[in-house]
Design an enzyme around this catalytic site. Structure first.
Site, PDB file in Angstrom:
ATOM      1  N   ARG A 149       4.841 -37.655  22.728  1.00 46.95           N
ATOM      2  CA  ARG A 149       6.183 -38.264  22.261  1.00 46.95           C
ATOM      3  C   ARG A 149       7.137 -37.548  23.069  1.00 46.95           C
ATOM      4  O   ARG A 149       7.865 -36.512  22.361  1.00 46.95           O
ATOM      5  CB  ARG A 149       6.359 -37.996  20.632  1.00 46.95           C
ATOM      6  CG  ARG A 149       5.690 -38.874  19.874  1.00 46.95           C
ATOM      7  CD  ARG A 149       5.925 -38.996  18.450  1.00 46.95           C
ATOM      8  NE  ARG A 149       7.350 -39.748  18.191  1.00 46.95           N
ATOM      9  CZ  ARG A 149       7.800 -39.772  16.914  1.00 46.95           C
ATOM     10  NH1 ARG A 149       7.130 -39.386  15.951  1.00 46.95           N
ATOM     11  NH2 ARG A 149       9.022 -40.482  16.780  1.00 46.95           N
ATOM     12  N   CYS A 157       6.076 -37.941  13.168  1.00 50.61           N
ATOM     13  CA  CYS A 157       4.801 -38.654  13.277  1.00 50.61           C
ATOM     14  C   CYS A 157       3.936 -38.567  14.421  1.00 50.61           C
ATOM     15  O   CYS A 157       4.624 -38.522  15.406  1.00 50.61           O
ATOM     16  CB  CYS A 157       4.957 -40.023  12.666  1.00 50.61           C
ATOM     17  SG  CYS A 157       5.378 -40.171  11.093  1.00 50.61           S
ATOM     18  N   ILE A 181      10.627 -36.215  25.576  1.00 52.84           N
ATOM     19  CA  ILE A 181      11.741 -36.274  25.643  1.00 52.84           C
ATOM     20  C   ILE A 181      12.643 -36.387  26.834  1.00 52.84           C
ATOM     21  O   ILE A 181      13.615 -35.983  27.113  1.00 52.84           O
ATOM     22  CB  ILE A 181      12.571 -35.337  24.464  1.00 52.84           C
ATOM     23  CG1 ILE A 181      12.284 -33.860  24.891  1.00 52.84           C
ATOM     24  CG2 ILE A 181      12.089 -35.533  22.724  1.00 52.84           C
ATOM     25  CD1 ILE A 181      13.135 -32.968  24.057  1.00 52.84           C
ATOM     26  N   LYS A 228      17.039 -44.336   6.889  1.00 50.72           N
ATOM     27  CA  LYS A 228      16.583 -43.035   7.255  1.00 50.72           C
ATOM     28  C   LYS A 228      16.971 -42.796   8.835  1.00 50.72           C
ATOM     29  O   LYS A 228      17.666 -41.884   8.844  1.00 50.72           O
ATOM     30  CB  LYS A 228      14.961 -43.247   7.236  1.00 50.72           C
ATOM     31  CG  LYS A 228      14.100 -41.851   7.885  1.00 50.72           C
ATOM     32  CD  LYS A 228      12.931 -41.818   7.772  1.00 50.72           C
ATOM     33  CE  LYS A 228      12.132 -42.309   8.773  1.00 50.72           C
ATOM     34  NZ  LYS A 228      11.931 -41.710  10.264  1.00 50.72           N
ATOM     35  N   ASN A 229      16.662 -43.928   9.553  1.00 48.53           N
ATOM     36  CA  ASN A 229      16.918 -43.368  11.046  1.00 48.53           C
ATOM     37  C   ASN A 229      18.413 -43.527  11.432  1.00 48.53           C
ATOM     38  O   ASN A 229      18.896 -42.663  12.736  1.00 48.53           O
ATOM     39  CB  ASN A 229      15.920 -44.205  11.749  1.00 48.53           C
ATOM     40  CG  ASN A 229      14.290 -44.174  11.626  1.00 48.53           C
ATOM     41  OD1 ASN A 229      14.064 -42.980  11.304  1.00 48.53           O
ATOM     42  ND2 ASN A 229      13.803 -44.913  12.377  1.00 48.53           N
ATOM     43  N   ARG A 253       8.802 -38.944   3.332  1.00 53.42           N
ATOM     44  CA  ARG A 253       9.832 -38.610   4.446  1.00 53.42           C
ATOM     45  C   ARG A 253      10.705 -39.656   4.555  1.00 53.42           C
ATOM     46  O   ARG A 253      11.838 -39.396   4.947  1.00 53.42           O
ATOM     47  CB  ARG A 253       8.999 -38.494   5.717  1.00 53.42           C
ATOM     48  CG  ARG A 253       8.354 -37.232   6.013  1.00 53.42           C
ATOM     49  CD  ARG A 253       7.765 -37.066   7.247  1.00 53.42           C
ATOM     50  NE  ARG A 253       8.767 -37.698   8.196  1.00 53.42           N
ATOM     51  CZ  ARG A 253       8.474 -38.080   9.362  1.00 53.42           C
ATOM     52  NH1 ARG A 253       7.271 -38.521   9.736  1.00 53.42           N
ATOM     53  NH2 ARG A 253       9.601 -38.772  10.066  1.00 53.42           N
ATOM     54  N   ASP A 272       8.083 -50.003  13.450  1.00 51.83           N
ATOM     55  CA  ASP A 272       7.999 -49.233  12.353  1.00 51.83           C
ATOM     56  C   ASP A 272       7.480 -50.148  11.214  1.00 51.83           C
ATOM     57  O   ASP A 272       7.442 -49.553   9.932  1.00 51.83           O
ATOM     58  CB  ASP A 272       9.072 -48.617  11.935  1.00 51.83           C
ATOM     59  CG  ASP A 272       9.528 -47.555  13.090  1.00 51.83           C
ATOM     60  OD1 ASP A 272       8.768 -46.974  13.631  1.00 51.83           O
ATOM     61  OD2 ASP A 272      10.743 -47.250  12.949  1.00 51.83           O
TER      62      ASP A 272
HETATM   63  N1  EPU Z   1       9.866 -42.271  25.520  1.00 49.85           N
HETATM   64  C1  EPU Z   1       9.657 -41.420  26.424  1.00 49.85           C
HETATM   65  N2  EPU Z   1      10.558 -40.596  26.955  1.00 49.85           N
HETATM   66  C2  EPU Z   1      11.634 -40.256  26.234  1.00 49.85           C
HETATM   67  C3  EPU Z   1      11.781 -41.012  25.089  1.00 49.85           C
HETATM   68  C4  EPU Z   1      10.793 -41.951  24.603  1.00 49.85           C
HETATM   69  O1  EPU Z   1       8.611 -41.923  27.414  1.00 49.85           O
HETATM   70  O2  EPU Z   1      12.234 -39.404  26.598  1.00 49.85           O
HETATM   71  C5  EPU Z   1       8.925 -43.394  24.995  1.00 49.85           C
HETATM   72  C6  EPU Z   1       8.199 -42.961  23.698  1.00 49.85           C
HETATM   73  O3  EPU Z   1       7.034 -42.078  24.105  1.00 49.85           O
HETATM   74  C7  EPU Z   1       7.629 -44.387  23.113  1.00 49.85           C
HETATM   75  C8  EPU Z   1       9.005 -44.964  23.495  1.00 49.85           C
HETATM   76  O4  EPU Z   1       9.589 -44.636  24.624  1.00 49.85           O
HETATM   77  O5  EPU Z   1       6.582 -45.015  23.878  1.00 49.85           O
HETATM   78  C9  EPU Z   1      10.088 -45.436  22.224  1.00 49.85           C
HETATM   79  O6  EPU Z   1      10.649 -44.179  21.982  1.00 49.85           O
HETATM   80  P1  EPU Z   1      12.048 -43.932  21.156  1.00 49.85           P
HETATM   81  O7  EPU Z   1      12.560 -42.663  21.852  1.00 49.85           O
HETATM   82  O8  EPU Z   1      12.552 -45.243  21.065  1.00 49.85           O
HETATM   83  O9  EPU Z   1      11.542 -43.519  19.776  1.00 49.85           O
HETATM   84  P2  EPU Z   1      12.120 -42.181  18.934  1.00 49.85           P
HETATM   85  O10 EPU Z   1      13.696 -42.284  19.169  1.00 49.85           O
HETATM   86  O11 EPU Z   1      11.269 -41.137  19.044  1.00 49.85           O
HETATM   87  C10 EPU Z   1      12.656 -43.965  16.922  1.00 49.85           C
HETATM   88  C11 EPU Z   1      12.339 -43.795  15.360  1.00 49.85           C
HETATM   89  C12 EPU Z   1      10.962 -44.213  15.235  1.00 49.85           C
HETATM   90  C13 EPU Z   1      10.715 -45.682  16.100  1.00 49.85           C
HETATM   91  C14 EPU Z   1      11.009 -45.615  17.547  1.00 49.85           C
HETATM   92  C15 EPU Z   1      11.178 -46.865  18.021  1.00 49.85           C
HETATM   93  C16 EPU Z   1      13.916 -42.214  14.685  1.00 49.85           C
HETATM   94  C17 EPU Z   1      14.277 -40.891  13.949  1.00 49.85           C
HETATM   95  N3  EPU Z   1      12.771 -42.788  15.085  1.00 49.85           N
HETATM   96  O12 EPU Z   1      12.063 -42.778  17.411  1.00 49.85           O
HETATM   97  O13 EPU Z   1      10.722 -44.407  13.961  1.00 49.85           O
HETATM   98  O14 EPU Z   1       9.349 -45.894  15.660  1.00 49.85           O
HETATM   99  O15 EPU Z   1      12.659 -45.015  17.392  1.00 49.85           O
HETATM  100  O16 EPU Z   1      11.732 -47.964  17.569  1.00 49.85           O
HETATM  101  O17 EPU Z   1      14.889 -42.954  14.855  1.00 49.85           O
HETATM  102  C18 EPU Z   1       9.568 -44.181  11.801  1.00 49.85           C
HETATM  103  O18 EPU Z   1      10.806 -44.322  11.170  1.00 49.85           O
HETATM  104  O19 EPU Z   1       8.404 -44.276  11.108  1.00 49.85           O
HETATM  105  C19 EPU Z   1       9.626 -44.015  13.254  1.00 49.85           C
HETATM  106  C20 EPU Z   1       8.556 -43.571  13.804  1.00 49.85           C
END
Ligand code: EPU
Length: 428
Positions: free
Chosen positions: A122, A117, A124, A22-23, A397, A305
């Protein structure tokens, strides 16, 4: 509305085929926009997050042709919009990847902050910092992220945390920028590497994906390509955890065992026997799980995850385990639901204290999010009696054909339709 009804107690035996990740899919599909030709993407999982991504591509003007349920040909030549409706972006987290992809293609993007989720804040900010370092002006305007650049220019970017999303988004924007971008403290997850391999197969020049320094030298054009998405590490881990909880003997096929190492090692510590082959593995569990401590970390650490699923297994273990979540602020909400089934889990800050019980008992429960839903399925399969899981749209999802796959292993799970209150009111 739909729910799952599980009769627990059956051991799982046989073979389960793992779908594409998925990711990786939700990053690779938006990346197609960067191509000047047709891309054929194989091993695409049939899940609702992918359906949303394909719909977004179609709405932006791409031609999307389904070759079979896991292969799509996408022609992005006629993509002419750089705006993603709020409706679409809020449906999933990965909609933010369209910011990077559209910035790379058009030098501008307008996308509502992503949904997905809910396990705490969360942000960016790291994505935005990356775009700004490449020369984009990024503002939040009328609830939309608005990013523009005359010309993206490569730059060094240090991420404050090894964010998967920021690493991917910056790669998407930088791949056609002028000059060299270096992402320091980059995420190393398998799906980050898969995106880099995909972009390189289109003619990009990306080195170091899989380490914490990724170097991207911008190119002026990217070609169409044929690419097969890697198998889903988390789907595979989920089925392995289900065997560890319910017992049984299962071949998990279409996997990259190396991606599963942290999960295999923990399950082995818990008493599972695991044999690895080239593209499959066998897991046998014929004892009660043993307690152990788990701490989630960025790759190659234990994946967040898989945290809810492993907690479901540990809830049945002999002894007390501590599960520490170090990636997300609030990813233990599902433990209330497991406790309805008889588990004994208490939360202390970022740790779950899991006192193993001898048996779980089926109950009506609610999936709060995707992996929480997976944990409830695992608990339901291992429990005595009937479990009913509501809000299963979260599970759809990320898990392809979950009912068919579990049924093939001998688990007793059904998807049933039930009317919700509004539907009943409408019918009256
Ligand atoms: N974070 C920030 N600022 C940012 C980005 C992230 O503070 O600009 C923080 C987040 O709040 C979190 C940590 O950094 O505490 C990690 O966030 P990351 O950006 O790595 O997560 P993501 O890209 O939003 C992806 C996966 C998630 C998975 C996380 C961690 C996808 C689409 N989603 O999320 O997958 O938990 O990486 O490995 O790739 C799932 O598949 O169930 C899922 C939630």
């Amino acid at each position: 509305m739909e729910k799952f009804i599980i009769q627990g107690g059956n051991k799982l035996n046989g073979t389960v085929h793992i779908s594409g990740a998925k990711n990786a899919a939700v990053a690779i599909l938006p990346a197609v926009i960067l191509s000047d030709g047709v891309c054929r993407i194989e091993n695409v999982p049939d899940i609702s997050d992918v359906a949303i991504t394909l719909k977004i591509l179609y709405e932006l003007g791409a031609q999307v042709r389904m070759i079979n349920s896991s292969t799509f040909e996408i022609d992005p030549t006629h993509v002419n919009s750089f705006v993603l409706s709020k409706d679409m972006s809020r449906k999933m987290r990965a909609s933010s990847y369209f910011i990077g992809a559209m910035l790379g293609r058009f030098g501008k993007a307008r996308v509502a902050p992503p949904g997905g989720c809910d396990f705490g804040v969360r942000p960016i900010d790291q994505h935005i910092k990356g775009f700004q370092s490449l020369g984009a002006r990024v503002v939040i305007d009328n609830g939309m992220v608005d990013a523009k650049a005359q010309q993206l220019v490569g730059a060094p970017i240090y991420l404050d945390m090894a964010s998967v999303g920021a690493t991917i988004n910056i790669m998407l924007a930088a791949v056609k920028a002028q000059g060299l971008t270096v992402i320091e403290n980059a995420a190393r997850e398998p799906h980050v590497v898969d995106l880099a391999n995909f972009l390189n197969s289109m003619g990009a020049d990306i080195m170091g994906a899989g380490t914490n320094v990724i170097k991207i030298r911008g190119v002026s054009r990217l070609n169409g390509t044929t690419y097969s998405i890697i198998p889903d590490q988390i789907e595979a881990g989920t089925y392995m955890a289900a065997v560890a909880a319910a017992g049984g003997d299962v071949i998990v096929e279409n996997v990259i065992p190396k991606h599963l190492e942290s999960i295999s090692l923990k399950l082995t510590e818990m008493g599972a026997q695991i044999e690895e082959y080239d593209e499959s593995l066998r897991i046998v569990m014929n004892v009660r799980p043993k307690a152990c401590n788990v701490k989630t970390m960025v790759h190659p650490g234990f994946p967040t995850d898989m945290q809810p699923q492993i907690t479901a297994v540990l809830s049945l273990a002999q002894g007390t385990s501590i599960v520490t979540e170090s990636v997300w602020d609030n990813r233990f909400r599902y433990t209330d639901q497991l406790n309805f089934m008889g588990s004994k889990i208490s939360i202390e800050g970022r740790a779950a204290i899991v006192t193993g019980v001898e048996k779980l008992v089926g109950a009506p429960v609610m999936a709060n999010d995707l992996r929480a839903g997976a944990a409830l399925i695992i608990a339901g399969l291992a429990a005595e009696g009937q479990t009913e899981i509501e809000s299963i749209q979260f599970i759809d999802r990320g898990y392809e054909n979950v009912v068919e796959k579990i049924t093939k292993l001998g688990g007793d799970i059904k998807r049933v339709i039930f009317p919700d209150v509004n539907e009943i009111k409408e019918a009256l």
